[in-house]
Design a protein around this motif. Structure first.
Motif, PDB file in Angstrom:
ATOM      1  N   PHE A 273      40.551  43.132  42.533  1.00 50.10           N
ATOM      2  CA  PHE A 273      41.932  43.722  42.622  1.00 50.10           C
ATOM      3  C   PHE A 273      42.920  42.656  42.793  1.00 50.10           C
ATOM      4  O   PHE A 273      44.269  42.724  43.036  1.00 50.10           O
ATOM      5  CB  PHE A 273      42.336  44.969  43.763  1.00 50.10           C
ATOM      6  CG  PHE A 273      41.401  45.763  43.576  1.00 50.10           C
ATOM      7  CD1 PHE A 273      41.735  47.032  42.950  1.00 50.10           C
ATOM      8  CD2 PHE A 273      40.222  45.906  44.335  1.00 50.10           C
ATOM      9  CE1 PHE A 273      41.170  48.250  42.826  1.00 50.10           C
ATOM     10  CE2 PHE A 273      39.477  47.117  44.190  1.00 50.10           C
ATOM     11  CZ  PHE A 273      39.836  48.330  43.381  1.00 50.10           C
TER      12      PHE A 273
ATOM     13  N   SER B  55      47.525  40.350  45.755  1.00 48.57           N
ATOM     14  CA  SER B  55      48.123  41.758  45.709  1.00 48.57           C
ATOM     15  C   SER B  55      49.013  42.193  47.040  1.00 48.57           C
ATOM     16  O   SER B  55      48.588  41.554  47.933  1.00 48.57           O
ATOM     17  CB  SER B  55      47.128  42.510  45.528  1.00 48.57           C
ATOM     18  OG  SER B  55      46.387  42.447  44.413  1.00 48.57           O
TER      19      SER B  55
ATOM     20  N   LEU C 133      49.989  47.261  43.681  1.00 40.47           N
ATOM     21  CA  LEU C 133      48.632  47.550  44.686  1.00 40.47           C
ATOM     22  C   LEU C 133      49.616  47.679  46.136  1.00 40.47           C
ATOM     23  O   LEU C 133      49.747  46.646  46.698  1.00 40.47           O
ATOM     24  CB  LEU C 133      47.714  46.700  44.646  1.00 40.47           C
ATOM     25  CG  LEU C 133      46.390  47.638  45.371  1.00 40.47           C
ATOM     26  CD1 LEU C 133      46.124  49.001  45.326  1.00 40.47           C
ATOM     27  CD2 LEU C 133      45.269  46.817  45.160  1.00 40.47           C
TER      28      LEU C 133
ATOM     29  N   ASN D  84      44.931  42.217  37.600  1.00 40.62           N
ATOM     30  CA  ASN D  84      46.189  42.081  36.854  1.00 40.62           C
ATOM     31  C   ASN D  84      46.661  43.308  36.162  1.00 40.62           C
ATOM     32  O   ASN D  84      47.095  43.399  35.201  1.00 40.62           O
ATOM     33  CB  ASN D  84      46.276  40.878  35.789  1.00 40.62           C
ATOM     34  CG  ASN D  84      47.570  40.583  35.394  1.00 40.62           C
ATOM     35  OD1 ASN D  84      48.473  40.387  36.381  1.00 40.62           O
ATOM     36  ND2 ASN D  84      47.885  40.202  34.103  1.00 40.62           N
ATOM     37  N   SER D  85      46.047  44.409  36.816  1.00 45.85           N
ATOM     38  CA  SER D  85      46.418  45.859  36.143  1.00 45.85           C
ATOM     39  C   SER D  85      47.750  46.198  37.016  1.00 45.85           C
ATOM     40  O   SER D  85      48.151  45.587  38.118  1.00 45.85           O
ATOM     41  CB  SER D  85      45.294  46.724  36.419  1.00 45.85           C
ATOM     42  OG  SER D  85      45.015  46.835  37.949  1.00 45.85           O
TER      43      SER D  85
ATOM     44  N   PHE E 295      39.872  45.321  38.138  1.00 49.41           N
ATOM     45  CA  PHE E 295      41.172  45.802  37.879  1.00 49.41           C
ATOM     46  C   PHE E 295      42.248  44.567  37.988  1.00 49.41           C
ATOM     47  O   PHE E 295      43.597  44.796  38.274  1.00 49.41           O
ATOM     48  CB  PHE E 295      41.456  46.706  39.063  1.00 49.41           C
ATOM     49  CG  PHE E 295      40.889  48.008  38.925  1.00 49.41           C
ATOM     50  CD1 PHE E 295      41.190  49.000  37.934  1.00 49.41           C
ATOM     51  CD2 PHE E 295      39.825  48.284  39.734  1.00 49.41           C
ATOM     52  CE1 PHE E 295      40.287  50.111  37.948  1.00 49.41           C
ATOM     53  CE2 PHE E 295      39.002  49.537  39.639  1.00 49.41           C
ATOM     54  CZ  PHE E 295      39.204  50.488  38.623  1.00 49.41           C
TER      55      PHE E 295
ATOM     56  N   CYS F 242      47.337  42.561  41.385  1.00 43.40           N
ATOM     57  CA  CYS F 242      47.597  43.924  41.286  1.00 43.40           C
ATOM     58  C   CYS F 242      49.078  44.022  41.740  1.00 43.40           C
ATOM     59  O   CYS F 242      49.272  44.379  43.119  1.00 43.40           O
ATOM     60  CB  CYS F 242      46.615  44.893  41.487  1.00 43.40           C
ATOM     61  SG  CYS F 242      45.017  44.767  40.967  1.00 43.40           S
TER      62      CYS F 242
END
Length: 142
Positions: free
Chosen positions: A103, A131, A109, A83-84, A81, A106
């Protein structure tokens, strides 16, 4: 039955915002780069999915991911996931490994939740790097 979403299947799909997979699906693997740079924003992962492989949602617009009760998921791969836009995640109980950088970056997040009876044994290097997580509880046995 479809058991695999192959690598790059929905890569760079700019017009798909939601994927609807039936709850009773036989899908078992979401392969590497399946949704790379896609604009998908929401997905419900069917019960029988065992692996979300490396880079599956890398650079995607995914915001919401839901796992069905009794999820059989065992692996969240490296950079899965990365850079989502995912905002929160509840890790299913059978996940044993979260890969490195899973993650990372993110930027939305906030919350990571592990189920009380989690089987998690490994969190990879830099799994949550850069994140802005505000709350995470890691199972005792990890």
């Amino acid at each position: 039955y479809i058991k695999i979403i192959s690598p790059y299947s929905f890569c760079c799909c700019a017009s798909i915002s939601r994927i609807n997979i039936p709850n009773e699906s036989e899908l078992e693997y979401i392969c590497r780069y399946s949704f790379y740079q896609s604009r998908i924003q929401s997905i419900t992962i069917p019960v029988h999915v065992k692996e979300i492989q490396d880079n599956a949602f890398l650079n995607s617009w995914i915001r919401h991911i839901e796992f069905l009760p009794n999820s059989e998921l065992q692996l969240i791969g490296s950079n899965a996931f990365d850079n989502s836009l995912i905002e929160s995640i509840r890790i299913p109980p059978h996940v044993r490994k979260i890969g490195s950088f899973a993650f990372q970056r993110c930027s939305h997040l906030q919350t990571v939740e592990f189920i009380e009876n989690s089987e998690l044994t490994s969190i990879g290097n830099f799994a949550f790097k850069d994140s802005p997580i505000q709350e995470i509880t890691i199972p005792e046995h990890v």
